[in-house]
Design an enzyme around this catalytic site. Structure first.
Site, PDB file in Angstrom:
ATOM      1  N   ASP A 111       2.338   1.621   3.300  1.00  0.00           N
ATOM      2  CA  ASP A 111       3.270   0.582   3.772  1.00  0.00           C
ATOM      3  C   ASP A 111       4.688   1.062   3.460  1.00  0.00           C
ATOM      4  O   ASP A 111       5.625   0.817   4.213  1.00  0.00           O
ATOM      5  CB  ASP A 111       3.049  -0.750   3.037  1.00  0.00           C
ATOM      6  N   HIS A 170       0.886  -1.152   0.000  1.00  0.00           N
ATOM      7  CA  HIS A 170       0.000   0.000   0.000  1.00  0.00           C
ATOM      8  C   HIS A 170       0.933   1.214   0.000  1.00  0.00           C
ATOM      9  O   HIS A 170       2.074   1.120   0.472  1.00  0.00           O
ATOM     10  CB  HIS A 170      -0.900   0.025   1.250  1.00  0.00           C
TER      11      HIS A 170
HETATM   12  C1  XUL Z   1      -9.172  -6.117   0.500  1.00  0.00           C
HETATM   13  C2  XUL Z   1      -7.976  -6.576  -0.155  1.00  0.00           C
HETATM   14  C3  XUL Z   1      -6.814  -5.647  -0.095  1.00  0.00           C
HETATM   15  C4  XUL Z   1      -6.187  -5.404  -1.405  1.00  0.00           C
HETATM   16  C5  XUL Z   1      -5.040  -4.434  -1.404  1.00  0.00           C
HETATM   17  O1  XUL Z   1     -10.154  -7.061   0.580  1.00  0.00           O
HETATM   18  O2  XUL Z   1      -7.918  -7.671  -0.657  1.00  0.00           O
HETATM   19  O3  XUL Z   1      -5.854  -6.204   0.729  1.00  0.00           O
HETATM   20  O4  XUL Z   1      -5.685  -6.617  -1.894  1.00  0.00           O
HETATM   21  O5  XUL Z   1      -5.436  -3.182  -1.111  1.00  0.00           O
END
Ligand code: XUL
Ligand code: MN
Length: 345
Positions: free
Chosen positions: A52, A49
């Site tokens: 992150d 992210h």
């Molecule tokens: C949410 C999900 C997130 C995305 C990344 O359900 O899967 O972890 O993969 O933002």
């Protein structure tokens, strides 16, 4: 010759065990400690992210954000790791309370787009060309809350701004039908690909398919993957598992439905997934009961199950499968698959 696979996960997959009903139960690993675990667990790709990579991103100057991203790149290089993608976290800031790109508030829509552009700059510093959009709050609690047509158009506009910001960036939409919203605007890969074709540069917009999300939509994950592959648009996966229609469980790969897991591996392997650098990503949550020392077992296990299933895929008697298909003896095929999976000679 059969290809080999590279595996990835995000640092959020090593966590402290908090859930909506209880607090953390394990001491945190630092970001650096998490990175140290990747290779030991058999992984080389890191999914991020935006925060992150650069924590508390909203309070920092652009210069500061880029400098911190560069430091993270050094940490990856020192460990022989590769950044796979950056996903703007558009669901925690108060300005995303009504969604990002589809918010009814213009200022909030601008916040979401600006933050997405910063994510692209971070991706560049980390040496990756992929942005993942999990469109968490791009939906509604009640149907009348937003204009559903406008929501699609606003999503396309936002993606177009990202494409214009960087001519090399690729956008991967990660569909999910619900949670946190009652209904999301892009619930399946079919929706995601339809949106891709509406953008200014469709060849740079594709998808990431998560097993649990497809199951929550009542669909078969391997068929969803095959659909994206048929469009040349399966650019990442989040393998995991899900037991029925409930909250997004992110169970270890193969934990609930081994045959469905087998079929995902079969579709990926038979279509040379990975040949253009795609990673096999896991998005898995460890059980809350695990001790800290054993709180990465779900990652090693998911990869191991993938590799065991890969053996099963590659040792399948293709001639026999063809014979059953030609005769349309699907009962015979069904039994053969179960016999093969159970290892019965
Ligand atoms: C949410 C999900 C997130 C995305 C990344 O359900 O899967 O972890 O993969 O933002
Ligand atoms: Mn995911």
């Amino acid at each position: 010759m059969a290809g080999t696979f590279r595996f990835s996960f995000g640092p959020w997959n090593i966590h402290e065990g908090a859930d909506p009903f209880g607090p953390t139960v394990r001491k945190s690993y630092t970001f650096a400690e998490k990175l140290d675990l990747y290779k030991k667990l058999g992984y080389e790709g890191v999914q991020f992210h935006d925060d992150d990579a650069v924590p508390e991103i909203d309070g920092k100057s652009h210069k500061q954000v880029l400098a911190e991203a560069r430091d993270v790149r050094k940490m990856l290089d020192e460990r022989g790791l590769t950044a796979e993608f950056v996903a703007p976290r558009l669901w925690e800031n108060p300005q995303t309370i009504d969604g990002g790109y589809t918010s009814n508030d213009e200022k909030c829509r601008k916040y979401a787009i600006d933050r997405s552009l910063v994510s692209i700059d971070i991706a560049n510093e980390l040496g990756c060309d992929r942005i993942v959009l999990w469109l968490a709050r791009e939906g509604t609690y009640i149907r009348e809350a937003k204009d559903a047509r406008k929501a699609v158009e606003r999503t396309v506009e936002a993606i177009d701004k990202m494409l214009a910001h960087d001519p090399k960036i690729r956008i991967l939409i990660e569909p999910k039908p619900n949670e946190p919203m009652d209904h999301a605007y892009i619930p399946t890969i079919g929706h995601a690909i339809a949106v891709a074709y509406r953008t200014a540069d469709p060849k740079r917009v594709g998808g990431l398919i998560e097993t649990a999300h497809a199951l929550l939509a009542g669909l078969d994950p391997s068929d969803e993957m095959a659909f994206a592959i048929a469009h040349g648009k399966l650019w990442s996966v989040h393998l995991n598992d899900q037991n029925g229609l409930k909250f997004d469980q992110d169970k270890s790969f193969g934990s609930n439905n081994l045959r469905s897991a087998f079929n995902m591996v079969r579709v990926l392997d038979q279509n040379d997934y990975g040949a253009h650098g795609e990673f096999v990503g896991m998005d898995v949550k460890v059980m809350r009961t695990q001790t800290r020392e054993k709180s990465t077992a779900h990652l090693a296990n998911s990869r191991q199950v993938f590799l065991w299933l890969l053996d099963k895929v590659r040792s399948l008697d293709a001639k026999l499968v063809s014979q059953y298909r030609d005769a349309r003896d699907y009962e015979g095929l069904d039994l053969y698959i179960n016999r093969h999976l159970l290892g019965i000679k």
